[in-house]
Design a protein around this motif. Sequence first.
Motif, PDB file in Angstrom:
ATOM      1  N   ALA A   1       0.858  -1.196   0.115  1.00  0.00           N
ATOM      2  CA  ALA A   1       0.160   0.026   0.052  1.00  0.00           C
ATOM      3  C   ALA A   1       0.819   1.176  -0.122  1.00  0.00           C
ATOM      4  O   ALA A   1       1.963   1.148   0.540  1.00  0.00           O
ATOM      5  N   VAL A   2       0.359   2.270  -0.615  1.00  0.00           N
ATOM      6  CA  VAL A   2       1.218   3.613  -0.609  1.00  0.00           C
ATOM      7  C   VAL A   2       0.881   4.041   0.704  1.00  0.00           C
ATOM      8  O   VAL A   2       0.138   3.935   1.596  1.00  0.00           O
TER       9      VAL A   2
ATOM     10  N   ALA B   1       4.882  -2.051   5.576  1.00  0.00           N
ATOM     11  CA  ALA B   1       3.723  -2.452   5.361  1.00  0.00           C
ATOM     12  C   ALA B   1       2.688  -1.371   6.283  1.00  0.00           C
ATOM     13  O   ALA B   1       3.001  -1.046   7.412  1.00  0.00           O
ATOM     14  N   ARG B   2       1.807  -0.680   5.474  1.00  0.00           N
ATOM     15  CA  ARG B   2       0.802   0.325   6.163  1.00  0.00           C
ATOM     16  C   ARG B   2      -0.199  -0.447   7.109  1.00  0.00           C
ATOM     17  O   ARG B   2      -0.749  -1.601   6.854  1.00  0.00           O
ATOM     18  N   ILE B   3      -0.323  -0.101   8.306  1.00  0.00           N
ATOM     19  CA  ILE B   3      -1.502  -0.448   9.384  1.00  0.00           C
ATOM     20  C   ILE B   3      -2.682   0.129   8.841  1.00  0.00           C
ATOM     21  O   ILE B   3      -2.920   1.495   8.658  1.00  0.00           O
ATOM     22  N   VAL B   4      -3.562  -0.534   8.389  1.00  0.00           N
ATOM     23  CA  VAL B   4      -5.078  -0.236   8.182  1.00  0.00           C
ATOM     24  C   VAL B   4      -6.129  -0.534   8.999  1.00  0.00           C
ATOM     25  O   VAL B   4      -7.093   0.002   8.696  1.00  0.00           O
ATOM     26  N   TRP B   5      -5.940  -1.113   9.902  1.00  0.00           N
ATOM     27  CA  TRP B   5      -6.929  -1.518  11.032  1.00  0.00           C
ATOM     28  C   TRP B   5      -6.278  -1.900  12.271  1.00  0.00           C
ATOM     29  O   TRP B   5      -5.082  -2.731  12.130  1.00  0.00           O
ATOM     30  N   ALA B   6      -7.022  -1.677  13.398  1.00  0.00           N
ATOM     31  CA  ALA B   6      -6.526  -2.079  14.592  1.00  0.00           C
ATOM     32  C   ALA B   6      -7.684  -2.694  15.506  1.00  0.00           C
ATOM     33  O   ALA B   6      -8.513  -1.897  15.699  1.00  0.00           O
ATOM     34  N   SER B   7      -7.472  -3.617  16.247  1.00  0.00           N
ATOM     35  CA  SER B   7      -8.639  -4.134  17.082  1.00  0.00           C
ATOM     36  C   SER B   7      -8.634  -3.022  18.349  1.00  0.00           C
ATOM     37  O   SER B   7      -7.396  -2.357  18.722  1.00  0.00           O
TER      38      SER B   7
END
Length: 216
Positions: free
Chosen positions: A156-157, A209-215
């Motif tokens: 991901a960008v 790597a991009r973080i796109v979501w976190a619990s």
Amino acid sequence: MLSHDRVWAAIDALAERYSLSASGLARRAGLDSTAFNKSKRLSSDGRPRWPSTESLAKIIEATGASLDEFTGLIEGRAGSSHGASVAHRRSVPLLGFAQAGAGGFFDDAGFPVGQGWDLVELPAQSTESSYALQVQGDSMLPLYRNGDVLIVEPGAVTRKGDRVVVKTTAGEVMAKVLDRQTVKSIALVSLNPDHPDRDIPMRDVEWVARIVWASQ
């Protein structure tokens, strides 16, 4: 058109998209847990009460959402979030940070390969290449706690201010905030003030790597 009802509906939708209650979203953003309660949306005399721009900025930052994603929720645009129309449930590979540093689980671009992955089902804007990393220890406090699950998107960008996971050629895996990336080096800001910021030569970086979501 920007309206009181649409802004509050967007806050509720953002919380649901990232598997949070309205109070959970407020807590994650460092706000009072009652900040987004329905009783707070009108004043005692019945006049509409608007959320502050500061609180909106904090929930966007806390979820890792983009401004376009939140604006899309206000406008009712379904397809405005990281290339996925809605949060959905799917199984993605899950690995702990310590395991991730051991090698054999990723290709050179940071995509999951090999054996030994568990699977976890999460509502997230994930793609076929997404995978999950489980936080271990306290080095990412106060944003991410031990046991939290991060969904990352290799390829991901990434831009300044994005939360990213970086793996070095020495096998170190870390979650940081991207401050700057050039052909020569990558500058990372630590999530935990007790841990130092990093400036790593790109020759020592295996992947980002991009973080796109976190619990929660």
